[in-house]
Design a protein around this motif. Structure first.
Motif, PDB file in Angstrom:
ATOM      1  N   ILE A  69       0.823  -1.221   0.000  1.00  0.00           N
ATOM      2  CA  ILE A  69       0.000   0.000   0.000  1.00  0.00           C
ATOM      3  C   ILE A  69       0.844   1.252   0.000  1.00  0.00           C
ATOM      4  N   GLY A  70       2.174   1.125   0.126  1.00  0.00           N
ATOM      5  CA  GLY A  70       3.037   2.305   0.215  1.00  0.00           C
ATOM      6  C   GLY A  70       2.971   3.167  -1.021  1.00  0.00           C
ATOM      7  N   LEU A  71       3.236   2.577  -2.210  1.00  0.00           N
ATOM      8  CA  LEU A  71       3.199   3.368  -3.446  1.00  0.00           C
ATOM      9  C   LEU A  71       1.772   3.788  -3.791  1.00  0.00           C
ATOM     10  N   TYR A  72       0.775   2.935  -3.507  1.00  0.00           N
ATOM     11  CA  TYR A  72      -0.624   3.299  -3.762  1.00  0.00           C
ATOM     12  C   TYR A  72      -0.992   4.557  -2.975  1.00  0.00           C
ATOM     13  N   MET A  73      -0.617   4.598  -1.671  1.00  0.00           N
ATOM     14  CA  MET A  73      -0.959   5.751  -0.854  1.00  0.00           C
ATOM     15  C   MET A  73      -0.142   6.972  -1.262  1.00  0.00           C
ATOM     16  N   SER A  74       1.133   6.737  -1.710  1.00  0.00           N
ATOM     17  CA  SER A  74       1.938   7.869  -2.181  1.00  0.00           C
ATOM     18  C   SER A  74       1.265   8.525  -3.385  1.00  0.00           C
ATOM     19  N   LYS A  75       0.771   7.697  -4.307  1.00  0.00           N
ATOM     20  CA  LYS A  75       0.102   8.245  -5.501  1.00  0.00           C
ATOM     21  C   LYS A  75      -1.195   8.948  -5.110  1.00  0.00           C
ATOM     22  N   THR A  76      -1.933   8.346  -4.193  1.00  0.00           N
ATOM     23  CA  THR A  76      -3.189   8.957  -3.724  1.00  0.00           C
ATOM     24  C   THR A  76      -2.930  10.313  -3.085  1.00  0.00           C
TER      25      THR A  76
END
Length: 944
Positions: free
Chosen positions: A905-912
């Motif tokens: 979820i790290g990159l997903y949340m960074s993009k969000t």
């Protein structure tokens, strides 16, 4: 008794006998003749006054009935207009506004109403308190307007009310109610409110009625005749004066309100003897009385009585004292009697008597009064009379008089203008007769003046109206013809040009049109003869295959004696095509799931489609005329609505999401787009709103936001574990140094070899390492510090803060960091969230470098400023990302690591975070020997 009188006469002296004989011979016949003349004159004056009043009553009643008939006819034609029926069906009042305004001005009405099938007033010109009210409900139920409307509903016919006080307009009013039919089905009602002030002009013209003349208009109410106009000689308010039917006073008005006509001498409402004439205006159910006091009517007769009494006394004195002048006195009296016989045979007309032998002129007081003068203010001079005649009429008048002096059979009858004392001209009808002696020489001319100014004004108005009618017809954008007994008697120039002829008058439809076209016109005419009015819409194609649409209307002008018909054909191609497009749009609106609301300039709803009715729970009838604020929830800040009106009044489109409330009190969300509508002059004339219910979307959005916050928390929790691991690595060396220094101190103490300098160095070293540990704790604490406020920072400072957290981990893994920071612009951002994104990307780059073990491990960071955007690039030389998964690395819970080292979820949340909180983008690509992450977001509130 007779014997005694005879004996007395016999014993009288001769002079006494002569005196007595003369008295009886002269005075008695004179007294009898005078009495008979007065009696006969009184009858003539009464008859003449009654005839004049009867004519006046008849003329005014005829004018009122014609006005009513013309008004009803015009309103009936209007009620059958396609524009009107279409407006009722579509509830679009924009089309009828100008039509109603024109009709209002044309017929001098006070107001025009359009009433729905349910009885609701859906449109008026005045827009008073009755607008959007229902005539079947209080306070209107039981009122005169409501009663007239109910009667029209019951009969299906045009209904006219009498006058009563109407609260919404604060004035007395009468109403004409006309049903509106479409295909024999009543779809609504048209009504007019008469202008009572204009109507009472009928009763305000007292020309020719002297000083006591009065005109009364009254209507029957129960057993009373209520006066509805302001009276000339009585200042009580209208509708307050009345006469009880059956009482001994005011017989004329009692008769008039009961529908009778008549004239005679009666007592009026003030118990004053008057000569009166009365009649009934059946169109408005109003009685009319025109009256004049008998004292004024017989004024000249009473003067004549007094004058003759004086003459009698003079005659008596002359007979007694001047016998020798009897003959001369008798001749003088005879001459005087002749003059006054001519006068008393007249009416209120002015008498004139012209002695052609002596050239002496006599003008009666009434004749001088017509010119504005009292009897003693104007001399009886022929030259003075001539000087007052209009210069354009004088020559004709003198020539005509001269002709009458030459021909005994020629009647003197002429009209000319005379200068009034006030400076304006009045029209005079001059009638008379020339008298000739036995040798046919003119010796005398006697006649009457009649003031016909009012009649001339009416003739001028009629002529002017005729000219206006003809000019109106010529400029009408329509083909217009009028027929009489199937022959064309009038055609406007547009119609003549259509047939390429100077005129088509005298032609018939059969000769002008092809057979099939003529049959269609005949069919339209026959329907008009049957119903009074007929219309149709015809569509033809030109030689170029273009559609032309015409509205053809036929209406009966007069069918009593001759078949008179009017035919109007209007090219409505543009309107037809526009209405067709409008119908399509409205059809789409009616079927659309998107709510559509159209309002006027004040924001009152004029149209609403079924979708919004379904969303709000209100019916269309409940919403029409209301303001959209009816669904306002009260939760939206005032500033939102203020900004909305600022945008709309400046001609801009406004969009936002609004929370509203249904009729049952439940709340819902709408995505609202509102735009102004414009008239032909480019002025804002209303607003159109498109609304889509998004309650489910708002709910889902909240759920997604909650989920997103949860994922961010999970991401931070995952990062926390990694940060603790970093803390452990970074604290290992300082703790070892502290332990070593402490051990050195203990050894020196055991060996009793304590050296102050050496002890101080060990303690200073311990303090340095302790301070380093404290700074490391602060750095990690700042990373986890919760904040939702923006702060103004340099992006490079956020980078440096991230290095303070992760630098030891990079150093321990022999990773070189190369920075290229090319901007000094401060930006207002959520710096804690950017810090989280940078650490997450740097940590992923470190792990890739550690896993793939390239030589000379390196991370290259860049910060650039381009077109008011900040661009951050983080590249490594770890070999790049597999092309088969590079498009998936931003998906939630996607990871290439094991369960211990990665959550996905790290990159997903960074993009969000970059997308939603920075309005920017986060992307990845392979470049050279590794992967590059690119962050781009706009500079908000940037300051150098």
């Amino acid at each position: 008794m007779g014997v005694i009188l005879l004996r007395i006469f016999t014993e009288m002296k001769i002079s006494s006998k002569l005196t007595l004989i003369l008295l009886f011979a002269v005075l008695l016949p004179s007294l009898i003749t005078t009495y008979m003349n007065f009696y006969h004159s009184e009858k003539i004056i009464t008859k003449t006054v009654e005839e004049n009043l009867n004519a006046d009553v008849k003329q005014r009643i005829e004018y009122a009935n014609k006005y009513a008939k013309h008004l009803v006819k015009s309103m009936t034609i209007l009620s059958k207009s396609h524009v009107l029926t279409n407006a009722i069906k579509t509830n679009n009042m924009l089309q009828v506004n100008n039509l109603f305004k024109y009709t209002l001005n044309e017929h001098m009405l006070y107001d025009i109403f359009l009433i729905s099938q349910s009885g609701k007033i859906i449109f008026t010109i005045k827009k008073e308190a009755d607008l959007y009210k229902n005539l079947n409900e209080k306070p209107f139920l039981g009122g005169k307007f409501s009663q007239t409307y109910q009667k029209s509903l019951q009969t299906g016919k045009t209904t006219i009310s009498n006058f009563s006080y109407y609260e919404p307009s604060k004035r007395y009013a009468a109403f004409i109610v006309i049903p509106i039919f479409e295909n024999d089905k009543r779809i609504g009602t048209l009504a007019t409110q008469l202008n009572i002030d204009k109507f009472f002009e009928l009763a305000n013209d007292y020309n020719g009625l002297g000083k006591t003349g009065e005109i009364i208009l009254a209507q029957k109410s129960g057993d009373k005749a209520i006066f509805i106009n302001k009276l000339r000689n009585d200042h009580q308010p209208i509708f307050s004066r009345f006469v009880k039917i059956g009482s001994n006073i005011g017989k004329p008005i009692q008769e008039a309100v009961q529908g009778h006509f008549g004239s005679g001498i009666y007592s009026d409402y003030k118990d004053t003897e008057v000569i009166a004439s009365w009649g009934y205006i059946d169109s408005f159910k109003i009685g009319m009385v025109i009256k004049i006091d008998t004292d004024e009517a017989y004024f000249e007769l009473e003067n004549l009585k007094k004058f003759n009494m004086m003459i009698g006394i003079i005659i008596l004195l002359v007979i007694l004292y001047v016998i020798r002048h009897i003959k001369k006195i008798v001749n003088t009296l005879e001459e005087t009697r002749n003059q006054y016989e001519y006068a008393i045979n007249g009416t209120h007309d002015g008498l004139w008597d012209w002695n052609l032998v002596t050239n002496e002129l006599y003008l009666s007081p009434r004749a001088k009064e017509m010119f504005g003068y009292k009897d003693d203010e104007m001399s009886n001079n022929l030259k003075e009379w001539e000087s007052r005649i209009h210069k354009d009429d004088l020559e004709h008048a003198l020539t005509f008089i001269e002709e009458c002096h030459k021909d005994p059979n020629k009647e003197y009858n002429i009209e000319y203008r005379v200068l009034h004392k006030d400076g304006h001209y009045i029209w005079i009808l001059d009638r008379g007769q020339t008298f000739f002696d036995k040798n046919n020489n003119p010796i005398r001319m006697v006649g009457f003046h009649t003031d016909i100014t009012r009649r001339k004004e009416l003739e001028y108005k009629l002529t002017s109206l005729k000219q206006q009618f003809e000019q109106f017809m010529e400029f009408m954008p329509a083909y217009i013809i009028m027929k009489e007994n199937d022959v064309i008697v009038y055609a406007n120039s547009r119609t003549n040009k259509l047939f390429e002829r100077n005129t088509i008058i005298g032609e018939t439809v059969d000769k002008l049109f092809p057979t099939e076209k003529a049959k269609k016109i005949k069919s339209l005419e026959n329907r008009a003869y049957k119903n009074g009015f007929a219309e149709e819409v015809s569509i033809t194609k030109t030689d170029k295959n273009e559609e032309k649409v015409y509205r053809n209307m036929a209406f009966v002008i007069d069918k009593k004696e001759k078949r008179k018909l009017g035919i109007v054909s209007i090219n409505i191609t543009k309107e037809y095509l526009a209405n067709r497009e409008i119908s399509r749009v409205l059809s789409a609106f009616e079927r659309s799931d998107i709510s559509v609301i159209i309002t006027d300039l004040q924001g009152d709803i004029q149209y609403v489609n079924p979708s919004w009715c379904k969303v709000t729970g209100y019916s269309k009838e409940e919403l029409i005329g209301e303001n959209p604020r009816i669904v306002k929830s009260g939760d939206i800040p005032f500033e939102v609505y203020k900004k909305m009106w600022d945008e709309l009044t400046n001609g801009h489109v406004w969009h936002n999401e609004l929370k509203n409330k249904r009729k049952d009190g439940t709340e819902f969300w709408e995505d609202s787009t509102i735009m102004p509508s414009f008239d032909l002059q480019g002025n804002i004339d209303g607003y159109i709103a498109f609304k889509l219910e998004i309650s489910d979307k708002i709910k889902l959005r909240k759920e997604l936001k909650d989920k997103e916050e949860l994922m961010i928390a999970q991401s931070r929790q995952a990062a926390m574990g990694e940060m603790i691991s970093m803390i452990a690595h970074q604290w290992r060396q300082p703790i070892s140094v502290i332990a070593m220094d402490a051990n050195n101190v203990l050894v020196d103490i055991e060996l009793d070899n304590v050296n102050n300098n050496s002890l101080k160095e060990d303690i200073d070293d311990i303090l340095d390492q302790t301070q380093y540990l404290s700074q490391t704790i602060d750095d990690f604490r700042n990373f986890f510090k919760p904040t939702k406020l923006q702060d103004e920072v340099l992006v490079s400072s956020v980078f440096e803060e991230s290095f303070s957290v992760i630098s030891k981990s990079l150093q321990n893994n022999n990773i070189e960091v190369e920075n290229h920071f090319n901007t000094t612009t401060k930006v207002s951002i959520y710096s804690r969230e950017l810090l989280q994104v940078l650490i997450n990307i740097l940590k992923n780059a470190k792990e890739a470098l550690v896993e793939n073990r390239p030589t000379n491990r390196k991370i290259i960071n860049r910060i650039d400023e381009e077109n008011k955007n900040i661009i951050i690039t983080i590249c490594d030389n770890a070999g790049g990302i597999d092309e088969n998964i590079i498009d998936k690395i931003f998906d939630p819970y996607f990871t290439t690591k094991d369960e211990i080292n990665g959550t996905g979820i790290g990159l997903y949340m960074s993009k969000t975070i970059i997308n939603k909180h920075f309005s920017g983008t986060l992307s990845v690509y392979n470049s050279g020997s590794g992967a590059c992450f690119k962050i781009k977001f706009p500079i908000y509130g940037a300051r150098s």
